[in-house]
Design a protein around this motif. Structure first.
Motif, PDB file in Angstrom:
ATOM      1  N   ALA A   9       0.834  -1.199   0.000  1.00  0.00           N
ATOM      2  CA  ALA A   9       0.000   0.000   0.000  1.00  0.00           C
ATOM      3  C   ALA A   9       0.869   1.250   0.000  1.00  0.00           C
ATOM      4  CB  ALA A   9      -0.922   0.001   1.221  1.00  0.00           C
ATOM      5  N   SER A  10       0.275   2.346  -0.428  1.00  0.00           N
ATOM      6  CA  SER A  10       1.041   3.588  -0.537  1.00  0.00           C
ATOM      7  C   SER A  10       1.372   4.185   0.820  1.00  0.00           C
ATOM      8  CB  SER A  10       0.247   4.607  -1.367  1.00  0.00           C
ATOM      9  OG  SER A  10      -1.021   4.847  -0.777  1.00  0.00           O
ATOM     10  N   GLY A  11       0.676   3.767   1.876  1.00  0.00           N
ATOM     11  CA  GLY A  11       0.993   4.243   3.214  1.00  0.00           C
ATOM     12  C   GLY A  11       0.194   5.465   3.603  1.00  0.00           C
ATOM     13  N   LEU A  12       0.380   5.883   4.865  1.00  0.00           N
ATOM     14  CA  LEU A  12      -0.379   7.003   5.402  1.00  0.00           C
ATOM     15  C   LEU A  12       0.233   8.354   5.038  1.00  0.00           C
ATOM     16  CD1 LEU A  12      -1.071   5.576   8.966  1.00  0.00           C
ATOM     17  CD2 LEU A  12      -2.713   5.807   7.114  1.00  0.00           C
ATOM     18  N   GLY A  13       1.496   8.360   4.682  1.00  0.00           N
ATOM     19  CA  GLY A  13       2.156   9.628   4.392  1.00  0.00           C
ATOM     20  C   GLY A  13       2.731  10.287   5.627  1.00  0.00           C
ATOM     21  N   SER A  14       2.332   9.799   6.808  1.00  0.00           N
ATOM     22  CA  SER A  14       2.863  10.313   8.069  1.00  0.00           C
ATOM     23  C   SER A  14       2.731   9.227   9.121  1.00  0.00           C
ATOM     24  CB  SER A  14       2.097  11.561   8.513  1.00  0.00           C
ATOM     25  OG  SER A  14       2.458  11.925   9.834  1.00  0.00           O
ATOM     26  N   ASN A  15       3.756   9.056   9.938  1.00  0.00           N
ATOM     27  CA  ASN A  15       3.721   8.070  11.019  1.00  0.00           C
ATOM     28  C   ASN A  15       3.301   8.677  12.350  1.00  0.00           C
ATOM     29  OD1 ASN A  15       4.373   5.723   9.626  1.00  0.00           O
ATOM     30  ND2 ASN A  15       6.569   6.174   9.699  1.00  0.00           N
ATOM     31  N   THR A  16       2.872   9.933  12.317  1.00  0.00           N
ATOM     32  CA  THR A  16       2.386  10.586  13.534  1.00  0.00           C
ATOM     33  C   THR A  16       0.864  10.590  13.510  1.00  0.00           C
ATOM     34  OG1 THR A  16       4.349  11.992  13.604  1.00  0.00           O
ATOM     35  CG2 THR A  16       2.455  12.677  14.925  1.00  0.00           C
ATOM     36  N   ILE A  17       0.255   9.825  14.416  1.00  0.00           N
ATOM     37  CA  ILE A  17      -1.196   9.633  14.425  1.00  0.00           C
ATOM     38  C   ILE A  17      -1.800  10.440  15.566  1.00  0.00           C
ATOM     39  CG2 ILE A  17      -3.047   7.931  14.435  1.00  0.00           C
ATOM     40  CD1 ILE A  17      -0.969   7.638  12.150  1.00  0.00           C
ATOM     41  N   ARG A  18      -2.769  11.295  15.231  1.00  0.00           N
ATOM     42  CA  ARG A  18      -3.393  12.163  16.225  1.00  0.00           C
ATOM     43  C   ARG A  18      -4.702  11.601  16.780  1.00  0.00           C
ATOM     44  NH1 ARG A  18       0.789  14.758  18.034  1.00  0.00           N
ATOM     45  NH2 ARG A  18       1.511  16.529  16.788  1.00  0.00           N
ATOM     46  N   ASP A  19      -5.477  10.897  15.943  1.00  0.00           N
ATOM     47  CA  ASP A  19      -6.773  10.405  16.414  1.00  0.00           C
ATOM     48  C   ASP A  19      -7.212   9.224  15.557  1.00  0.00           C
ATOM     49  OD1 ASP A  19      -8.951  10.246  18.033  1.00  0.00           O
ATOM     50  OD2 ASP A  19      -9.954  12.049  17.279  1.00  0.00           O
ATOM     51  N   ILE A  20      -8.097   8.376  16.128  1.00  0.00           N
ATOM     52  CA  ILE A  20      -8.614   7.184  15.447  1.00  0.00           C
ATOM     53  C   ILE A  20     -10.104   7.098  15.739  1.00  0.00           C
ATOM     54  CG2 ILE A  20      -8.427   4.679  15.184  1.00  0.00           C
ATOM     55  CD1 ILE A  20      -5.607   4.889  16.416  1.00  0.00           C
ATOM     56  N   TYR A  21     -10.894   6.706  14.710  1.00  0.00           N
ATOM     57  CA  TYR A  21     -12.349   6.630  14.896  1.00  0.00           C
ATOM     58  C   TYR A  21     -12.931   5.585  13.947  1.00  0.00           C
ATOM     59  CZ  TYR A  21     -17.285   7.950  14.816  1.00  0.00           C
ATOM     60  OH  TYR A  21     -18.648   7.928  14.885  1.00  0.00           O
TER      61      TYR A  21
END
Length: 488
Positions: free
Chosen positions: A44-56
């Protein structure tokens, strides 16, 4: 060292962990398995950032991730059900060619995969490693790699290999290649109960003794008809009565009754509802109940009714009509799984119900190759095509049945917005001069928004529903005074 910024427990008892620098981790509270999202989907192309602020998690089961610097991303859990293996990319293991044409499992449980331009790949499921066997032969003084149309293992010694030009015997660990026949395109191979190798080709059927690998003749007065060199044979099946079913490209279905030395031919007829649904046969399968199923090009699925000598055309509420059925397998519940030209279809013969699974479920592509199917010893199913192959356990596959809400995003009179975000019935009174109106609407389904299909009707103007595909707006001009109701 990374710290945790977000935690979320979803409806399936999976704890999602968002960190400041390591991306997203997923911990199943049911079995204790932990994986990083990058390990689950290495291509997969990935999230573009490994810093996650919130999940829902939303009502449809989608998981949303808010990242720093890279915006909002979503994860569709449906893709967990169909594992996708493709061509190797970077440091991630994979096939040496993405176009899968055939596959088989040997007596040691090793899976072998034939490709269009990369020879044969050996896949070790325990380690996840793929090892290519380039399988090159000399042709006109040059080394050539054939398309591997069919693989048939034999007694743990090697394979019978069908290519776009030859019938061969191949021993991968020694590199031995033995040519059995050339200048033929192979579509299917079958071992019968007498250990004879039947090969369906562009020039009819060839028959070999599987042990000596010598071509043999058919000891029958019908030999010339069964081994017809003018017929293209695409599928073969020996049923429990030792009859051989022969599926042709355009000459219908043939049934060679070996014990009784008789030959029956079946063709389609527009005036006979009991006849075969089509003459272009792509797959034949016998289920555990002894039913014979016929998959055809562009005419769907038939079941042979032995008692009536009749073919039953399967519609399953029109879910199978018009489809091309490339291959058929049966799961432990008696459900049939088919690779088609559009999707993977599951069919329940007892309920006459079909469910289809498309690209949204993580499938390799729309089209599946005739020889690229396999049911493994542990019940997994594999289906391959132009972009690798999928592996899934049929009893674990579930469809997402979620009815998303429909909203009226905007109601405009000329260019003036009169209403926004209407989710319930509402009455609007207009002046008789306000005769140019437009509606913009949306289905709040984010799984595959471009595939949402709409239909609308302005009662009093439109006599019937107007189907507009994925277009989500409509305008009306010169509307006469009256009372109207807009439906979408």
């Amino acid at each position: 060292m990374s710290t945790i910024d977000a935690l979320y427990l979803d409806k399936q008892d999976v704890l999602w962990i968002g960190s400041t620098s390591d991306g997203i981790g997923r911990l199943s509270l049911r079995d204790g398995d932990f994986l990083y999202l990058s390990e689950m989907y290495p291509h997969a192309s990935g999230l573009g950032s490994n810093t996650i602020r919130d999940i829902y998690e939303d009502q449809s089961g989608l998981i949303w991730f808010a990242t720093k610097f890279a915006g909002l991303h979503l994860y569709d859990r449906r893709q967990d059900q169909f594992e996708h293996y493709m061509k190797a990319e970077g440091s991630f293991p994979g096939l040496n060619s993405g176009f899968v044409m055939s596959m088989c499992q040997d007596i040691n449980g090793v899976i072998w995969i034939g490709t269009k331009d990369g020879g044969i790949n050996r896949w070790d499921r325990e380690t996840g490693s793929f090892k290519p066997y380039h399988y090159l032969r000399m042709m006109d003084g040059q080394k050539m790699s054939h398309r591997i149309h069919y693989l048939l293992p034999y007694k743990g010694k090697g394979f019978f290999v069908g290519t776009d030009n030859e019938i061969e015997w191949y021993e991968p660990y020694t590199g031995k290649v033995e040519l059995l026949k050339n200048k033929v395109v192979v579509y299917v191979m079958m071992l019968d109960s007498s250990q004879r190798l039947w090969v369906g080709t562009s020039k009819g059927i060839f028959l070999f003794d599987a042990d000596t690998r010598r071509e043999i003749s058919l000891q029958s007065p019908l030999s010339m008809e069964v081994l017809n060199r003018e017929m293209v044979v695409q599928c073969l099946l020996e049923d429990y009565l030792h009859r051989v079913w022969i599926g042709t490209r355009s000459n219908g279905l043939w049934l060679f009754d070996v014990p009784n030395d008789s030959l029956h031919r079946y063709f389609s007829s527009k005036n006979d509802s009991c006849s075969l649904g089509g003459d272009m046969i792509r797959s034949i399968y016998e289920d555990t109940r002894g039913n014979v199923w016929i998959g055809m090009k562009a005419t769907g699925l038939n079941r042979f009714d032995e008692a009536r000598n009749c073919f039953v055309r399967i519609s399953a509420q029109n879910a199978l009509m018009g489809k091309t059925i490339y291959n058929i397998m049966e799961d432990r519940r008696g459900h049939l799984w088919m690779g088609t030209h559009d999707d993977i279809v599951q069919y329940d013969p007892q309920m006459d119900l079909a469910e289809s699974y498309n690209l949204d479920y993580g499938l390799q592509g729309k089209v599946y190759e005739g020889g690229a199917y396999l049911k493994t010893a542990d019940g997994a199913m594999l289906l391959g095509g132009q972009n690798g192959f999928n592996l899934f356990y049929p009893e674990k596959v579930q469809r997402v049945h979620y009815v998303a809400p429909m909203v009226l995003v905007k109601f405009k009179v000329f260019d003036e917005v009169r209403l926004r975000d209407v989710t319930q019935h509402q009455t609007v009174r207009l002046d008789r001069h306000d005769n140019y109106v437009s509606f913009e609407f949306a289905l709040l389904d984010y799984i595959a928004p471009l595939q949402n299909q709409y239909a609308y009707q302005l009662e009093g103007i439109d006599n019937d529903w107007i189907y507009c595909g994925n277009r989500n707006y409509v305008s009306y001009t010169n509307i006469p005074p009256g009372t109207y109701r807009f439906k979408v």
